[in-house]
Structures are given as structure tokens and as C-alpha cells.
Design an enzyme around this catalytic site. Structure first.
Site, PDB file in Angstrom:
ATOM      1  N   ASP A  91       0.825  -1.204   0.000  1.00  0.00           N
ATOM      2  CA  ASP A  91       0.000   0.000   0.000  1.00  0.00           C
ATOM      3  C   ASP A  91       0.858   1.253   0.000  1.00  0.00           C
ATOM      4  OD1 ASP A  91       0.791  -0.634   2.690  1.00  0.00           O
ATOM      5  OD2 ASP A  91      -0.637   0.864   3.417  1.00  0.00           O
ATOM      6  N   GLU A 186       0.087  -1.272   5.667  1.00  0.00           N
ATOM      7  CA  GLU A 186       1.137  -0.851   6.586  1.00  0.00           C
ATOM      8  C   GLU A 186       1.036   0.629   6.906  1.00  0.00           C
ATOM      9  OE1 GLU A 186       5.284   0.597   7.682  1.00  0.00           O
ATOM     10  OE2 GLU A 186       3.904   1.225   6.102  1.00  0.00           O
TER      11      GLU A 186
END
Length: 423
Positions: A91, A186
Site C-alpha cells: 500500500d 502498513e
């Protein structure tokens, strides 16, 4: 050692082309979502990675329902060797758009300002990015000025994938069991919420999510979240004199009383901690302040929570009918508390960087990584450099040559574990 380095002299690195592909896939995570992953589009990259892994012959590769990508590369030597996991997150930060990223390669950088073409007000200047002084002659990748680049952490993803390709093409280079883990979410602090360590099946891990080449990070902040929930007194504003106690105004006063010249992100550096408000929500009747607490010493977090309570109660002395509740929650802890008992995983990483021709430096992170939580889950996991710079911004950049050095470091690191077991 020399043999591996010689093989890299003739190796056709794949990290750059992989990276250019990955950053064009929008994988921005969403802190307001309760789903896992927080955005389904993160799986778009996961599907690409699984397909590429299978094309490389890693039939074990798969993505689970939560968007985690797992793969296993078996050991190529007979002795029992500790399994190593290499981890990166898919991400990108919600702080800056990651949609329709247009990566640009600036060849043979010579210290000039990099004016990004889609927004000429976005300029990457040497004097503002001093690490560029070490990039003379390198090829610098940026976005076009309207988005972040996504080097955090797609550079790490590309470097790990490149290392896998190297191992497949060079089966004679020794390594033990290699586990690959690509995580979602994350950037919103949920990168390990649903990780399956049984599928990882490793004794040591390394996140490839650091900044400057040669950096090894063995220490992170310890982190707590903190909420102040305020219940005010609502009245019709035309008849509110002496009656209304606005929860929003109370919240604003509390934030205004927070330390400014210390204990704030704007005034701290190096090993200093901070209290940081990240949101105010609500109305006259009820409001909430959301804060994050950070320090390298875990015990300091409770001190910061106590200070917030003191500030709040002092403000509420002028609002006798309003009420307040506090909530302090653990987010992650300083991984050095565990890594101090596993010096070999740090020493091996330092030696791997030396073999790659780098001068390793041990560093502390003013932040956290998936490695922070993985370490406390039982997988000691320091953080290796990926070459990412100015992350979470339109000025983000990465060096092609730094990505290549990260790939070399990964390969050398696995070989060191194999050598130490064989000897």
C-alpha cells in the site's frame, strides 16, 4: 563472496522495470475503513505479484482473503539453515494521492533541480534533499508532480522480486529457505493484523522499507494512540448565554495547550519523542480529539498520556458541566527491545551490505514498520534500506542504482546465513 559479486556484474536487474509497473497500480490504503484490506485495490498489485512469482516458478505463491501475498523459495543446500523472510508492503500512504502515478527517470543526475513536469511548483532541490549529493551520475526516479511516487514501499517489493529472479537464474548461489511476505495496510498501522506466521515459517525477517542506501534500522518508536472524548452542553445558540459548553471549543483549547517548543513533531528530532494531534471530530454536544504518542522509551508513553489528562482537566475547570473520557491504546513497540537479544540478524545484515560494496550504518527510525509488530509476534525483523526518499509526498524519489544495491544486499544476506551454517 567475490563470486556472487561477479555474477551481479553480468546480471540484468529487473527491479527498475518492475518498479515502474508497480507504482502505476493505485494501492492507497484508507485509515477510515474497517475492512481488511482497507481498500480492495491493494489486491490489484497482489494479483500481479502472485502471477509474476508463478511465472518465476514459485508455485507456492498465493494471496489470501486479506490481501497478504505469501511465497516460499526452498533451500538449495542440504544442511538445515534458518529460514529468512523478506517483507515489503504494497500500500501507499493516504497522505498524498497515488492515483495515475506517472514515473519519470532522470538519467545521469548531476545536482540540478528536478522540476516535475505536471506541476512546475513541485521541485526537488539538492539543498532541500541533501542525500541527492550522493547520487551524482545515478538515475533518479520521481513522479510527475501530481502524486506521490510510491517508492515507499514498492521499491522494496521490486527489490525482493528482483532477488527472487536472481536466485532462479543462479541456482548455484547458496541460500536456505526463503519466505516472501507482501503486506497491505502498513501505512495505516494495520499491516500485520491478519498475517499468518505459520505460512511465513521463518526464524528471522527483514523488512525492505528503509531510506538511505547502507542503512540498517534496528530501532523504532514505541507508539500509542490516545483519544479524548468530550461531552459538552448543547443549547440553542440564541439562548445559550451561561448554559452552552461547546465540546468543539473545549477540544480546540486542549489542542492549543499542547507543548509547542518540545514534545511536538515540529520541534523534535533524533531520539526525542512527541505528542501529536491528528484529528478533531464532533459538534457542540460531543467532540473527540485523536492523538498519537511516540517515543523510543516505552515508559514515556504513559507520561505523555498523564500529561494529556492534566491539560484536559485544567481546561475543564472553566466548563464545570462538561465531562471527559480518555482512551490510550497500544499501537506498536520499539523492536530494539527484542532485537537486542538477536545480534546475529543485525551482524549478518551489516556484513551483507559490506559485501555489496556499501558502508553500513545502524539507524533508528522516527516511525514504525511492519517489522516492529512482527518482531513482537516472534519474528525478529530489522529494517533494511530500500532507497526511498521524501516518502508520502509529491517530491518522493528513488535511485535506480540504490534499488540494485538493495537487491544485491538481499542475495548476499541469504548467502551469509547459508555459509555460517555450512561452516
Amino acid at each position: 563472496m567475490t563470486n556472487i559479486s561477479q555474477k551481479f556484474n553480468n546480471y540484468s536487474y529487473s527491479s527498475t522495470q518492475r518498479f515502474l509497473t508497480y507504482v502505476q497500480i493505485d494501492t492507497q490504503s484508507d485509515p477510515s475503513s474497517s475492512n481488511s484490506p482497507t481498500t480492495e485495490k491493494q489486491k490489484d498489485l497482489g494479483k500481479v505479484l502472485v502471477q509474476e512469482l508463478k511465472q518465476l516458478g514459485i508455485d507456492s505463491s498465493h494471496m489470501d482473503e486479506y490481501g497478504y501475498v505469501y511465497a516460499q523459495l526452498p533451500s538449495n543446500i542440504n544442511q538445515s539453515i534458518p529460514g529468512i523472510c523478506f517483507c515489503a508492503h504494497m500500500d501507499t500512504s493516504p497522505d498524498c494521492s497515488g492515483k495515475q502515478v506517472k514515473p519519470i527517470i532522470h538519467r545521469n543526475y548531476q545536482g540540478q533541480d528536478l522540476v516535475l513536469p505536471d506541476d512546475s511548483s513541485v521541485v526537488i532541490r539538492l539543498k532541500e534533499h541533501p542525500d541527492l549529493a550522493e547520487q551524482m551520475g545515478h538515475d533518479i526516479i520521481t513522479a510527475s508532480g501530481r502524486t506521490l511516487l510510491g517508492a515507499d514501499n514498492k521499491a522494496g517489493v521490486a527489490e525482493i522480486m528482483d532477488a527472487i529472479q536472481f536466485w532462479i537464474e543462479h541456482p548455484e548461489v547458496p541460500h536456505g529457505p526463503i519466505s516472501i511476505l507482501f503486506t497491505p495496510d502498513e501505512e495505516v498501522g494495520r499491516g500485520t493484523d491478519h498475517v499468518n506466521l505459520d505460512q511465513v515459517n521463518a526464524q528471522y525477517g527483514y523488512t525492505i522499507d528503509g531510506e538511505k542506501r547502507g542503512h540498517l534500522e534496528n530501532e523504532t518508536f514505541s507508539a500509542d494512540g490516545f483519544k479524548i472524548q468530550i461531552e459538552g452542553i448543547s443549547q440553542h445558540p440564541g439562548f445559550a448565554k451561561g448554559r452552552m459548553e461547546s465540546a468543539l471549543k473545549i477540544a480546540a483549547e486542549i489542542v492549543n495547550q499542547l507543548p509547542k517548543n518540545h514534545l511536538s513533531p515540529e520541534s523534535t528530532e533524533k531520539m526525542e519523542g512527541f505528542i501529536h494531534p491528528v484529528g478533531i471530530y464532533g459538534s457542540v454536544e460531543a467532540a473527540e480529539i485523536e492523538l498519537i504518542l511516540r517515543d523510543f522509551k516505552t515508559e514515556k508513553l504513559q507520561e505523555y498520556g498523564n500529561l494529556l489528562q492534566e491539560i484536559t482537566h485544567k481546561v475543564l475547570e472553566n466548563y464545570p458541566h462538561s465531562k471527559v473520557q480518555f482512551q490510550q491504546t497500544q499501537q506498536y513497540r520499539n523492536m530494539n527491545e527484542i532485537l537486542v537479544d538477536h545480534p546475529a540478524c543485525l551482524e549478518n545484515a551489516m556484513e551483507a551490505m559490506r559485501r555489496a560494496g556499501l558502508n553500513p550504518e545502524m539507524q533508528s527510525i522516527r516511525g514504525g514498520t511492519d517489522g516492529s509488530r512482527l518482531t513482537f509476534m516472534g519474528l525478529p525483523c530489522p529494517n533494511l534500506f530500500a532507497g526511498e526518499h521524501a516518502f508520502h509526498s509529491k517530491q518522493e524519489w528513488v535511485s535506480v542504482q540504490d534499488m540494485q544495491k538493495a537487491t544485491e544486499t538481499i542475495v548476499h544476506l541469504a548467502a551469509i546465513y547459508a555459509e555460517k551454517t555450512i561452516s
